[in-house]
Design a protein around this motif. Structure first.
Motif, short mmCIF file in Angstrom:
data_model
loop_
_atom_site.label_atom_id
_atom_site.label_comp_id
_atom_site.label_asym_id
_atom_site.label_seq_id
_atom_site.Cartn_x
_atom_site.Cartn_y
_atom_site.Cartn_z
N LEU A 89 -57.91 -10.96 -102.14
CA LEU A 89 -58.89 -10.22 -103.61
C LEU A 89 -58.48 -10.79 -104.70
CD1 LEU A 89 -59.54 -6.81 -102.69
CD2 LEU A 89 -60.65 -8.66 -102.03
N SER A 90 -57.78 -11.91 -104.86
CA SER A 90 -57.51 -12.85 -106.13
C SER A 90 -58.23 -13.67 -106.19
CB SER A 90 -56.25 -14.06 -105.74
OG SER A 90 -55.66 -14.49 -104.54
N THR A 91 -58.95 -14.37 -106.75
CA THR A 91 -60.16 -15.18 -107.89
C THR A 91 -59.87 -16.66 -107.64
OG1 THR A 91 -60.27 -14.41 -109.72
CG2 THR A 91 -60.63 -13.04 -108.02
N GLU A 92 -61.13 -17.14 -106.99
CA GLU A 92 -61.32 -18.11 -107.55
C GLU A 92 -62.52 -18.88 -107.56
OE1 GLU A 92 -60.57 -20.11 -103.25
OE2 GLU A 92 -62.58 -19.58 -102.29
N GLY A 135 -65.09 -26.38 -111.15
CA GLY A 135 -65.47 -26.63 -112.78
C GLY A 135 -66.17 -25.29 -112.97
N ALA A 136 -66.61 -24.87 -112.30
CA ALA A 136 -67.46 -22.51 -112.42
C ALA A 136 -66.18 -22.40 -113.49
CB ALA A 136 -67.35 -22.49 -111.12
N THR A 137 -67.01 -21.39 -114.29
CA THR A 137 -66.60 -20.60 -115.41
C THR A 137 -66.69 -18.71 -114.19
OG1 THR A 137 -69.10 -20.40 -116.28
CG2 THR A 137 -66.95 -21.89 -116.73
N THR A 138 -67.90 -19.58 -113.55
CA THR A 138 -67.47 -16.72 -112.63
C THR A 138 -66.37 -17.27 -111.50
OG1 THR A 138 -69.54 -18.16 -111.54
CG2 THR A 138 -69.47 -17.19 -113.23
N SER A 161 -82.00 -26.13 -103.61
CA SER A 161 -81.84 -27.79 -104.01
C SER A 161 -82.33 -27.51 -105.31
CB SER A 161 -83.85 -28.52 -104.03
OG SER A 161 -84.90 -26.84 -105.29
N THR A 162 -81.49 -26.12 -106.32
CA THR A 162 -81.44 -26.38 -107.63
C THR A 162 -79.66 -25.55 -107.66
OG1 THR A 162 -81.91 -24.24 -107.67
CG2 THR A 162 -83.87 -26.00 -108.41
N ASN A 163 -78.97 -25.91 -106.29
CA ASN A 163 -77.57 -25.48 -106.41
C ASN A 163 -76.73 -26.22 -107.51
OD1 ASN A 163 -75.09 -26.18 -105.74
ND2 ASN A 163 -74.85 -24.00 -104.66
N PRO A 164 -76.15 -26.31 -108.57
CA PRO A 164 -75.41 -26.15 -109.62
C PRO A 164 -74.32 -27.29 -108.96
CG PRO A 164 -75.02 -24.13 -109.94
CD PRO A 164 -75.86 -24.22 -108.77
N TYR A 165 -73.83 -27.08 -107.88
CA TYR A 165 -72.49 -27.66 -107.25
C TYR A 165 -72.72 -28.54 -106.14
CZ TYR A 165 -70.74 -23.57 -109.63
OH TYR A 165 -71.26 -22.24 -110.58
N CYS A 166 -74.14 -27.84 -105.25
CA CYS A 166 -74.05 -29.20 -104.36
C CYS A 166 -75.62 -29.26 -103.52
CB CYS A 166 -72.64 -28.49 -102.78
SG CYS A 166 -73.43 -26.91 -102.35
N ALA A 167 -76.37 -29.76 -104.64
CA ALA A 167 -77.63 -30.14 -104.10
C ALA A 167 -77.89 -30.80 -103.73
CB ALA A 167 -78.35 -29.92 -106.25
N SER A 168 -77.28 -31.68 -103.49
CA SER A 168 -77.30 -32.85 -102.29
C SER A 168 -77.42 -33.39 -101.20
CB SER A 168 -76.28 -34.28 -103.33
OG SER A 168 -75.47 -33.59 -102.81
#
Length: 244
Positions: A50-53, A58-61, A152-159
């Motif tokens: 349950l530790s986080t990543e 580059g995400a802030t969450t 298609s609008t995923n901020p990390y892997c839309a491609s």
């Protein structure tokens, strides 16, 4: 490259409107040594971390590295046990069909985060990243199979969104054709770390509801698990046939 991307987008659109019955439950044939690399992630592990990543590069969450998963309310089987059993069967079937298979885990006693699992697929140069999971619900009547893919609008892997959606539909249709389970289709989701960190076509396959007594009992049966794994493999075959 633009033509190839257009073909994938077009095929994804076509596949999304095809009925599930269009996928045969019969085992398809792929020549030995087909050159394709499949990374299989058996979801969860013996103990949650349950530790986080960060949820993506580059995400802030952030969110938990590995959640605990659900369990069979009738059988008591843990989701991590079910996913590993199917993953090992799927590995054997795919290797027999000529695929190279990379496993994120082959035992329960590991500690591998969702981002790290995606990075295993990335490092392997996988042609498809299959993440196996099972569902849980407060309703005992909830049933069926669905998959998650990036939008298609995923901020990390839309491609990789179009290819991932096509892959997702293919494996859902394949499993449902082999088992007769309810086909609940594909949902887009941009909150999953194991999707967001992926650089290769990825799907999270929710193979059934462990809170549904009938599905829970079925998914604990070895011959039924073989049907599930065979159907998933058929879906993978159909995905590569579609994008050729």
């Amino acid at each position: 490259m633009r033509l190839k991307k257009f073909r994938v987008l077009l095929l994804a659109a076509v596949m999304m409107i095809l009925p599930a019955a269009s996928v045969s439950a019969a085992e398809t044939t792929v020549p030995a040594g087909n050159g394709k690399i499949i990374c299989i992630d058996a979801g969860h592990q013996a103990s949650a971390n349950l530790s986080t990543e960060p949820v993506g590069p580059g995400a802030t969450t952030s969110k938990a590295k590995v959640a605990g998963g659900t369990h069979g309310t009738t059988t008591g089987v843990k989701e991590s046990e079910l996913t590993l059993a199917i993953a090992l069967k799927l590995q054997a079937i795919l290797e027999a069909r000529g695929y190279s298979v990379v496993m994120c885990r082959t035992s329960q006693d590991v500690n591998i985060s969702n981002a790290e699992r995606a990075q295993i697929a990335n490092a392997a140069g996988a042609d498809a990243f299959i993440r196996l999971h099972a569902d849980g619900s407060t309703s005992t009547t909830a049933a069926g199979v669905h998959a998650l893919a990036p939008s298609s609008t995923n901020p990390y892997c839309a491609s990789i969104a179009a290819a991932s959606q096509l892959l997702s539909k293919s494996v859902v249709d394949g499993q449902c054709a082999a088992t007769g389970q309810i086909n609940k289709g594909v949902q887009t989701n941009d909150t999953m770390s194991g999707i967001n960190w992926s650089q290769v076509p990825v799907t999270i396959l929710e193979m059934g509801f462990m809170t549904n007594p009938a599905e829970d009992v079925n998914m604990s049966n070895d011959s039924y698990r073989t049907k599930m794994a065979t159907g998933i493999a058929n879906g993978i075959d159909n995905y590569f046939t579609a994008i050729q």
